[in-house]
Design a protein around this motif. Structure first.
Motif, PDB file in Angstrom:
ATOM      1  N   ASP A  15      37.041  26.940 -25.407  1.00 32.75           N
ATOM      2  CA  ASP A  15      37.509  26.128 -24.038  1.00 32.75           C
ATOM      3  C   ASP A  15      36.903  24.827 -23.976  1.00 32.75           C
ATOM      4  N   ARG A  16      36.647  24.256 -24.884  1.00 30.16           N
ATOM      5  CA  ARG A  16      36.045  22.663 -25.094  1.00 30.16           C
ATOM      6  C   ARG A  16      37.115  21.754 -24.984  1.00 30.16           C
ATOM      7  N   LYS A  65      40.602  20.039 -23.144  1.00 30.58           N
ATOM      8  CA  LYS A  65      41.593  20.340 -22.008  1.00 30.58           C
ATOM      9  C   LYS A  65      42.870  19.226 -22.227  1.00 30.58           C
ATOM     10  N   ILE A  66      43.713  19.413 -21.656  1.00 30.97           N
ATOM     11  CA  ILE A  66      45.015  18.601 -21.683  1.00 30.97           C
ATOM     12  C   ILE A  66      45.310  18.354 -20.223  1.00 30.97           C
ATOM     13  N   ASN A  67      45.155  17.177 -19.730  1.00 31.45           N
ATOM     14  CA  ASN A  67      45.238  16.711 -18.272  1.00 31.45           C
ATOM     15  C   ASN A  67      44.261  17.568 -17.456  1.00 31.45           C
ATOM     16  N   GLY A  68      43.157  17.680 -17.798  1.00 37.96           N
ATOM     17  CA  GLY A  68      42.197  18.457 -16.931  1.00 37.96           C
ATOM     18  C   GLY A  68      42.323  19.879 -16.950  1.00 37.96           C
ATOM     19  N   LEU A  69      43.015  20.414 -17.422  1.00 37.53           N
ATOM     20  CA  LEU A  69      43.348  21.893 -17.461  1.00 37.53           C
ATOM     21  C   LEU A  69      43.308  22.534 -18.893  1.00 37.53           C
ATOM     22  N   LEU A  70      42.573  23.832 -18.975  1.00 32.23           N
ATOM     23  CA  LEU A  70      42.475  24.489 -20.381  1.00 32.23           C
ATOM     24  C   LEU A  70      43.799  24.844 -21.012  1.00 32.23           C
ATOM     25  N   PRO A  71      44.197  24.579 -22.160  1.00 32.54           N
ATOM     26  CA  PRO A  71      45.364  24.656 -22.660  1.00 32.54           C
ATOM     27  C   PRO A  71      45.878  26.360 -22.776  1.00 32.54           C
ATOM     28  N   GLU A  72      47.160  26.437 -22.819  1.00 31.73           N
ATOM     29  CA  GLU A  72      47.473  27.752 -23.101  1.00 31.73           C
ATOM     30  C   GLU A  72      47.759  27.835 -24.662  1.00 31.73           C
ATOM     31  N   LEU A  73      47.544  29.220 -25.261  1.00 30.65           N
ATOM     32  CA  LEU A  73      47.750  29.373 -26.627  1.00 30.65           C
ATOM     33  C   LEU A  73      49.010  28.675 -27.122  1.00 30.65           C
ATOM     34  N   GLY A  74      48.921  27.746 -28.088  1.00 25.85           N
ATOM     35  CA  GLY A  74      50.154  27.336 -28.745  1.00 25.85           C
ATOM     36  C   GLY A  74      50.529  26.037 -28.068  1.00 25.85           C
ATOM     37  N   ALA A  75      49.698  25.699 -27.357  1.00 23.29           N
ATOM     38  CA  ALA A  75      49.880  24.324 -26.302  1.00 23.29           C
ATOM     39  C   ALA A  75      50.375  23.106 -27.243  1.00 23.29           C
ATOM     40  N   VAL A  76      51.182  22.230 -26.864  1.00 23.73           N
ATOM     41  CA  VAL A  76      51.421  20.801 -27.599  1.00 23.73           C
ATOM     42  C   VAL A  76      51.008  19.570 -26.520  1.00 23.73           C
ATOM     43  N   VAL A  77      51.106  18.582 -27.252  1.00 20.76           N
ATOM     44  CA  VAL A  77      50.751  17.561 -26.743  1.00 20.76           C
ATOM     45  C   VAL A  77      51.975  16.447 -26.747  1.00 20.76           C
ATOM     46  N   THR A 113      41.010  15.701 -23.851  1.00 19.18           N
ATOM     47  CA  THR A 113      39.590  15.761 -23.878  1.00 19.18           C
ATOM     48  C   THR A 113      38.857  16.921 -24.498  1.00 19.18           C
ATOM     49  N   VAL A 114      37.700  16.162 -25.372  1.00 17.96           N
ATOM     50  CA  VAL A 114      36.689  17.457 -25.822  1.00 17.96           C
ATOM     51  C   VAL A 114      35.499  17.261 -25.214  1.00 17.96           C
ATOM     52  N   ASP A 115      35.123  18.175 -24.554  1.00 17.64           N
ATOM     53  CA  ASP A 115      33.960  18.319 -23.688  1.00 17.64           C
ATOM     54  C   ASP A 115      33.917  16.802 -22.752  1.00 17.64           C
TER      55      ASP A 115
END
Length: 324
Positions: free
Chosen positions: A31-32, A34-46, A53-55
């Motif tokens: 959980d380090r 985030k995509i657009n400030g939210l924790l990503p779901e499993l298998g998320a894409v950008v 962001t990381v940390d």
């Protein structure tokens, strides 16, 4: 960030040069990321326009042509640990002190020396490391005693370590206690374990080549960028390599004629006794006596004698004594 199509989150992180794809998976699981400030779901894409962001530190997307990626060769000295964890004393990142974030492709044991590649290109890591891609790594090894005449033959055909048999490799003796070995595998402390199996202790282990990249004149502790020729050859050599393990590569096919067939339990058949007495009970085969019954009139040889007969020297029944 600008790119045409969506990419998986771990690939985006590795492409940015932050870490390898495997390390990216660990960051996501912790959980380090985030995509657009939210924790990503499993298998998320950008997708284009997303902020990763990381940390809480934003990552920059990599250029599509890889011109911003870094590839260096480093002569690792004895005692340096191949980890990006900077809390570890003597880690490789602090030893190189590069301006950009880079990570090693594979590792060398702390007491081992020689060539190791570092990069910001997460895509190339597994292509080089996976054994099924069969990319050469060459080492010069010195052991504690003279090599036996059949040493090279035994080493090259494979040895049992870590619950498996090592793949065949090339071995050439170049001195009384020194040999050159070319591997396509990278098992944990493989060369040291192979030598130990044959009764030798490794005194020095130096990696001199990875594929087309030579250690050359690099002194321990020195590093250099790969040349354009080296990088072009490296890219070409890995263009057809798999990034992931081949599914079932080490397993037997279910359709294979040599595959182990499942055992089928045979039904138990109750055997009927053949020799029965007049009461329907089984008789002893050797004597014709009911099972469990003891013969009261046997000679020392186990034969049935006449009732009241004596025993002869050979265990045969003697004739009954007559009256004088």
């Amino acid at each position: 960030m600008t790119f045409d199509s969506a990419v998986r989150l771990n690939k985006f992180i590795s492409d940015s040069g932050h870490c390898s794809r495997r390390e990216a998976d660990k960051l996501i699981a912790s959980d380090r990321v985030k995509i657009n400030g939210l924790l990503p779901e499993l298998g998320a894409v950008v997708e284009s326009g997303d902020v990763v962001t990381v940390d809480d530190q934003p990552l920059r997307a990599s250029a599509a042509d890889k011109t911003d990626r870094i590839y260096i060769a480093y002569n690792k000295p004895f005692g340096i640990t191949c980890t990006t964890d900077q809390t570890v004393k003597g880690n490789i990142v602090d030893a190189i002190d590069h301006d950009e974030r880079i990570f090693p492709i594979g590792r060398l044991d702390k007491p081992s020396e020689g060539l190791i590649l570092l990069t910001s290109d997460g895509d190339i890591v597994n292509k080089i490391l996976r054994a099924e891609n069969a990319h050469d790594k060459e080492y010069i090894v010195t052991v504690n005693k003279n090599l036996a005449p059949n040493f090279a033959e035994k080493m090259s055909r494979g040895l049992p370590i870590l619950g498996t048999i090592t793949k065949p490799c090339k071995v050439r003796v170049i001195g009384k206690t020194t040999f050159k070995i070319i591997l396509t595998q990278g098992l944990n402390r493989q060369i040291r374990r192979m030598c130990d199996y044959l009764g030798y202790d490794v005194k020095q282990l130096v990696r001199t080549r990875i594929m087309n990249i030579e250690l050359g004149k690099l002194k321990p502790g020195q590093w250099r960028r790969l040349t354009k020729v080296e990088l072009d050859l490296l890219t070409k050599a890995t263009s057809q390599s798999s990034k992931t393990a081949i599914k079932g590569a080490n397993a037997k096919s279910s359709a294979s004629p040599t595959a182990t067939k499942p055992r089928v339990a045979k039904p138990k058949v109750k055997k009927e006794p053949k020799d029965l007495d007049k009461h329907g009970r089984p008789k002893n085969k050797s004597t014709g006596v009911k099972r469990g019954a003891k013969s009261k009139n046997l000679t020392t040889g186990g034969r049935t004698g006449n009732k009241g007969a004596g025993r002869g020297n050979a265990g045969r029944p003697t004739a009954p004594r007559g009256r004088k």
